[in-house]
Design a protein around this motif. Structure first.
Motif, PDB file in Angstrom:
ATOM      1  N   TYR A 113       7.182   7.184  -0.981  1.00  0.00           N
ATOM      2  CA  TYR A 113       5.818   7.171  -1.505  1.00  0.00           C
ATOM      3  C   TYR A 113       4.842   7.429  -0.358  1.00  0.00           C
ATOM      4  CZ  TYR A 113       8.647   4.651  -4.870  1.00  0.00           C
ATOM      5  OH  TYR A 113       9.655   4.290  -5.722  1.00  0.00           O
ATOM      6  N   THR A 114       3.912   8.340  -0.581  1.00  0.00           N
ATOM      7  CA  THR A 114       2.938   8.695   0.444  1.00  0.00           C
ATOM      8  C   THR A 114       1.535   8.365  -0.029  1.00  0.00           C
ATOM      9  OG1 THR A 114       4.318  10.502   1.281  1.00  0.00           O
ATOM     10  CG2 THR A 114       1.987  10.591   1.823  1.00  0.00           C
ATOM     11  N   THR A 115       0.748   7.771   0.869  1.00  0.00           N
ATOM     12  CA  THR A 115      -0.655   7.506   0.577  1.00  0.00           C
ATOM     13  C   THR A 115      -1.528   8.423   1.434  1.00  0.00           C
ATOM     14  OG1 THR A 115      -0.584   5.681   2.165  1.00  0.00           O
ATOM     15  CG2 THR A 115      -0.367   5.119  -0.163  1.00  0.00           C
ATOM     16  N   MET A 128      -4.327  18.871  11.690  1.00  0.00           N
ATOM     17  CA  MET A 128      -2.999  18.290  11.910  1.00  0.00           C
ATOM     18  C   MET A 128      -2.115  18.601  10.712  1.00  0.00           C
ATOM     19  SD  MET A 128      -4.267  14.596  13.404  1.00  0.00           S
ATOM     20  CE  MET A 128      -2.614  14.033  13.801  1.00  0.00           C
ATOM     21  N   ARG A 129      -2.155  19.824  10.271  1.00  0.00           N
ATOM     22  CA  ARG A 129      -1.575  20.235   9.000  1.00  0.00           C
ATOM     23  C   ARG A 129      -0.099  19.879   8.876  1.00  0.00           C
ATOM     24  NH1 ARG A 129      -3.555  23.988   5.334  1.00  0.00           N
ATOM     25  NH2 ARG A 129      -2.025  24.882   3.926  1.00  0.00           N
ATOM     26  N   GLN A 130       0.689  20.250   9.871  1.00  0.00           N
ATOM     27  CA  GLN A 130       2.133  20.050   9.763  1.00  0.00           C
ATOM     28  C   GLN A 130       2.492  18.572   9.719  1.00  0.00           C
ATOM     29  OE1 GLN A 130       4.422  22.170  12.676  1.00  0.00           O
ATOM     30  NE2 GLN A 130       6.380  21.581  11.777  1.00  0.00           N
ATOM     31  N   MET A 131       1.911  17.775  10.613  1.00  0.00           N
ATOM     32  CA  MET A 131       2.199  16.342  10.642  1.00  0.00           C
ATOM     33  C   MET A 131       1.705  15.658   9.374  1.00  0.00           C
ATOM     34  SD  MET A 131       1.002  13.469  13.439  1.00  0.00           S
ATOM     35  CE  MET A 131       1.839  14.292  14.789  1.00  0.00           C
ATOM     36  N   PHE A 132       0.541  16.085   8.882  1.00  0.00           N
ATOM     37  CA  PHE A 132      -0.048  15.485   7.689  1.00  0.00           C
ATOM     38  C   PHE A 132       0.791  15.744   6.449  1.00  0.00           C
ATOM     39  CE2 PHE A 132      -3.263  16.060   4.179  1.00  0.00           C
ATOM     40  CZ  PHE A 132      -3.542  14.714   3.995  1.00  0.00           C
ATOM     41  N   LEU A 133       1.316  16.967   6.333  1.00  0.00           N
ATOM     42  CA  LEU A 133       2.023  17.357   5.117  1.00  0.00           C
ATOM     43  C   LEU A 133       3.506  17.003   5.125  1.00  0.00           C
ATOM     44  CD1 LEU A 133       0.457  20.874   4.452  1.00  0.00           C
ATOM     45  CD2 LEU A 133       0.028  18.771   3.186  1.00  0.00           C
ATOM     46  N   GLU A 134       4.071  16.774   6.294  1.00  0.00           N
ATOM     47  CA  GLU A 134       5.521  16.564   6.367  1.00  0.00           C
ATOM     48  C   GLU A 134       6.029  15.464   5.437  1.00  0.00           C
ATOM     49  OE1 GLU A 134       9.148  15.619   9.478  1.00  0.00           O
ATOM     50  OE2 GLU A 134       7.110  14.987   9.944  1.00  0.00           O
ATOM     51  N   PRO A 135       5.410  14.270   5.405  1.00  0.00           N
ATOM     52  CA  PRO A 135       5.943  13.236   4.505  1.00  0.00           C
ATOM     53  C   PRO A 135       5.887  13.636   3.039  1.00  0.00           C
ATOM     54  CG  PRO A 135       4.416  12.284   6.101  1.00  0.00           C
ATOM     55  CD  PRO A 135       4.284  13.758   6.196  1.00  0.00           C
ATOM     56  N   MET A 136       4.904  14.442   2.674  1.00  0.00           N
ATOM     57  CA  MET A 136       4.734  14.820   1.272  1.00  0.00           C
ATOM     58  C   MET A 136       5.844  15.744   0.792  1.00  0.00           C
ATOM     59  SD  MET A 136       0.628  15.366   1.115  1.00  0.00           S
ATOM     60  CE  MET A 136      -0.394  14.596   2.369  1.00  0.00           C
ATOM     61  N   ARG A 137       6.491  16.413   1.726  1.00  0.00           N
ATOM     62  CA  ARG A 137       7.603  17.295   1.368  1.00  0.00           C
ATOM     63  C   ARG A 137       8.732  16.517   0.700  1.00  0.00           C
ATOM     64  NH1 ARG A 137       9.335  22.167   3.283  1.00  0.00           N
ATOM     65  NH2 ARG A 137       7.743  22.175   4.899  1.00  0.00           N
ATOM     66  N   TYR A 138       8.870  15.240   1.055  1.00  0.00           N
ATOM     67  CA  TYR A 138       9.991  14.440   0.573  1.00  0.00           C
ATOM     68  C   TYR A 138       9.580  13.394  -0.463  1.00  0.00           C
ATOM     69  CZ  TYR A 138      11.771  16.363   4.969  1.00  0.00           C
ATOM     70  OH  TYR A 138      12.124  17.204   5.985  1.00  0.00           O
ATOM     71  N   LYS A 161       2.297  20.978  -4.079  1.00  0.00           N
ATOM     72  CA  LYS A 161       3.205  21.383  -5.155  1.00  0.00           C
ATOM     73  C   LYS A 161       4.031  22.615  -4.822  1.00  0.00           C
ATOM     74  CE  LYS A 161       2.625  18.552  -8.727  1.00  0.00           C
ATOM     75  NZ  LYS A 161       3.747  17.930  -9.459  1.00  0.00           N
ATOM     76  N   VAL A 162       3.521  23.487  -3.968  1.00  0.00           N
ATOM     77  CA  VAL A 162       4.253  24.719  -3.712  1.00  0.00           C
ATOM     78  C   VAL A 162       5.559  24.442  -2.962  1.00  0.00           C
ATOM     79  CG1 VAL A 162       3.227  25.361  -1.487  1.00  0.00           C
ATOM     80  CG2 VAL A 162       3.942  27.146  -3.092  1.00  0.00           C
ATOM     81  N   PHE A 163       5.618  23.372  -2.137  1.00  0.00           N
ATOM     82  CA  PHE A 163       6.884  23.082  -1.470  1.00  0.00           C
ATOM     83  C   PHE A 163       7.507  21.770  -1.917  1.00  0.00           C
ATOM     84  CE2 PHE A 163       3.610  21.528   1.470  1.00  0.00           C
ATOM     85  CZ  PHE A 163       4.052  20.262   1.777  1.00  0.00           C
ATOM     86  N   ASN A 164       6.847  21.041  -2.815  1.00  0.00           N
ATOM     87  CA  ASN A 164       7.458  19.861  -3.425  1.00  0.00           C
ATOM     88  C   ASN A 164       6.979  19.770  -4.870  1.00  0.00           C
ATOM     89  OD1 ASN A 164       8.631  17.443  -4.128  1.00  0.00           O
ATOM     90  ND2 ASN A 164       7.640  16.231  -2.541  1.00  0.00           N
ATOM     91  N   PRO A 165       7.453  20.685  -5.716  1.00  0.00           N
ATOM     92  CA  PRO A 165       6.959  20.721  -7.096  1.00  0.00           C
ATOM     93  C   PRO A 165       7.309  19.491  -7.915  1.00  0.00           C
ATOM     94  CG  PRO A 165       8.832  22.200  -6.821  1.00  0.00           C
ATOM     95  CD  PRO A 165       8.439  21.742  -5.442  1.00  0.00           C
ATOM     96  N   ARG A 166       8.288  18.695  -7.463  1.00  0.00           N
ATOM     97  CA  ARG A 166       8.698  17.518  -8.236  1.00  0.00           C
ATOM     98  C   ARG A 166       7.821  16.297  -7.961  1.00  0.00           C
ATOM     99  NH1 ARG A 166      14.784  17.517  -6.235  1.00  0.00           N
ATOM    100  NH2 ARG A 166      13.626  18.043  -4.355  1.00  0.00           N
ATOM    101  N   ALA A 167       7.005  16.357  -6.929  1.00  0.00           N
ATOM    102  CA  ALA A 167       6.191  15.202  -6.569  1.00  0.00           C
ATOM    103  C   ALA A 167       5.126  14.925  -7.633  1.00  0.00           C
ATOM    104  CB  ALA A 167       5.516  15.430  -5.223  1.00  0.00           C
ATOM    105  N   GLN A 168       4.943  13.658  -7.917  1.00  0.00           N
ATOM    106  CA  GLN A 168       3.846  13.239  -8.787  1.00  0.00           C
ATOM    107  C   GLN A 168       2.635  12.965  -7.904  1.00  0.00           C
ATOM    108  OE1 GLN A 168       4.564   9.682 -11.029  1.00  0.00           O
ATOM    109  NE2 GLN A 168       2.570   9.733 -12.052  1.00  0.00           N
ATOM    110  N   LEU A 169       1.521  13.610  -8.213  1.00  0.00           N
ATOM    111  CA  LEU A 169       0.314  13.491  -7.408  1.00  0.00           C
ATOM    112  C   LEU A 169      -0.752  12.774  -8.220  1.00  0.00           C
ATOM    113  CD1 LEU A 169      -0.617  14.449  -4.569  1.00  0.00           C
ATOM    114  CD2 LEU A 169      -1.587  16.456  -5.675  1.00  0.00           C
ATOM    115  N   VAL A 170      -1.240  11.654  -7.685  1.00  0.00           N
ATOM    116  CA  VAL A 170      -2.226  10.839  -8.385  1.00  0.00           C
ATOM    117  C   VAL A 170      -3.476  10.707  -7.523  1.00  0.00           C
ATOM    118  CG1 VAL A 170      -2.727   8.564  -9.340  1.00  0.00           C
ATOM    119  CG2 VAL A 170      -0.436   9.540  -9.594  1.00  0.00           C
TER     120      VAL A 170
END
Length: 313
Positions: A113-115, A128-138, A161-170
């Protein structure tokens, strides 16, 4: 039954601690009598002794990245007989560090879970794009809190969504209530039978077609694309698509859908720029191995290379 492990990620002050406390206190989450909380960074919000005592939470701290090892987790597993484990992970540590570990026997990673703090999201995306987005990939669930007019929600949503389409985003408002779903907020009018896409909207179009192919059935689109026609591709099929940067230069991907054409000779080569008019149908394709979006070419014309070749999210 194994011990469930829940991994909470995100930058400092993104709301991890609040989410963990709400999760532990929620009667709907899990009926357990004890929790081991592995704390990898300390933010503004703290775990007070009264809360930990009430909910049978044991807190252990890992201050340095070098200390986060399989041996350390084995020691925790042996020392604490907890029914569930929660890890408040340091947002600056690489995800591979924890994901590549062999968990102690009986421990099973159940969710990531990512906040995200909406007040700082755009700045992190820019700097800090890469570091910021890395956790969201999983992540299984991404909660964007303190959300308001300051955040380009569609931009963040399609980036994830383009690299983690299964993630639920709230998206949550500052008062903690969820915002409405963004699924219908598109930059084009799907009630029309013919739609001409702006170049920068290709990524969102691709993503929404992937998630909701049925609503694009029999719609006609015109857009700028590059040609891909692989050697192993069947006769009279090509892919009009775009190179899309999702996270960083190493994550550039060519994304597009199968397109059938009827012309006897195809006069274009890989990477040629074209403007295509296509009709989208939701049907079985051998290349997909299932039903999916298949384009039918109505018109194809040569086009000039745009100043910005990549599509960004």
């Amino acid at each position: 039954m194994g011990v469930p492990v829940y991994l909470f990620t995100g930058f400092l002050e993104s709301g991890k601690t609040t989410l963990i406390k709400d999760t532990i206190a929620s009667p709907d989450f899990a009926d357990v009598s004890s929790t081991l909380l592995i704390l990898c960074e300390e933010g503004e919000e703290e775990y007070d002794p009264a809360f930990c005592s009430e909910h049978q939470v044991t807190v252990v701290t890992v201050e340095n990245k070098e200390d986060m090892t399989e041996k350390l987790l084995e020691g925790f597993a042996g020392a604490y007989d907890a029914e569930q484990v929660m890890i408040e992970y340091n947002g600056t540590w690489e995800m591979d560090l924890i994901l590549d570990m062999d968990m102690p026997e009986g421990w099973e990673l159940q969710g990531i879970y990512t906040t995200v703090n909406a007040d700082t999201a755009d700045s992190y995306l820019a700097n800090m794009r890469q570091m910021f987005l890395e956790p969201m990939r999983y992540s299984n669930l991404i909660i964007v809190n303190r959300s308001g007019e300051q955040l380009d929600k569609l931009k963040l949503r399609r980036t994830v969504k383009v690299f983690n389409p299964r993630a639920q985003l709230v998206f949550e408002r500052p008062d903690g209530t969820p915002e409405q779903d963004l699924g219908d907020e598109l930059p084009y009018d799907l009630s029309q039978s013919f739609i001409e896409l702006e170049s920068f909207d290709y990524g969102l179009w691709y993503l929404d077609v992937s998630e909701n192919p049925k609503k694009y059935n029999n719609k006609t689109f015109k857009f700028l694309a590059q040609v891909y026609k692989g050697k192993n591709m069947r006769h009279r099929i090509f892919v009009p698509g775009r190179f899309i940067m999702t996270c960083c230069a190493n994550d550039v991907q060519f994304l597009g859908y199968l397109c059938r054409y009827s012309m006897p000779e195809f006069p274009y080569q890989d990477r040629d720029w074209v403007t295509v008019t296509v009709t989208c149908r939701y049907e079985f394709a051998r290349e997909y191995g299932k039903r999916g979006p298949v384009l039918y070419l109505q018109e194809i014309l040569p086009a000039k290379k745009p100043e910005e070749e990549l599509v960004y999210f």
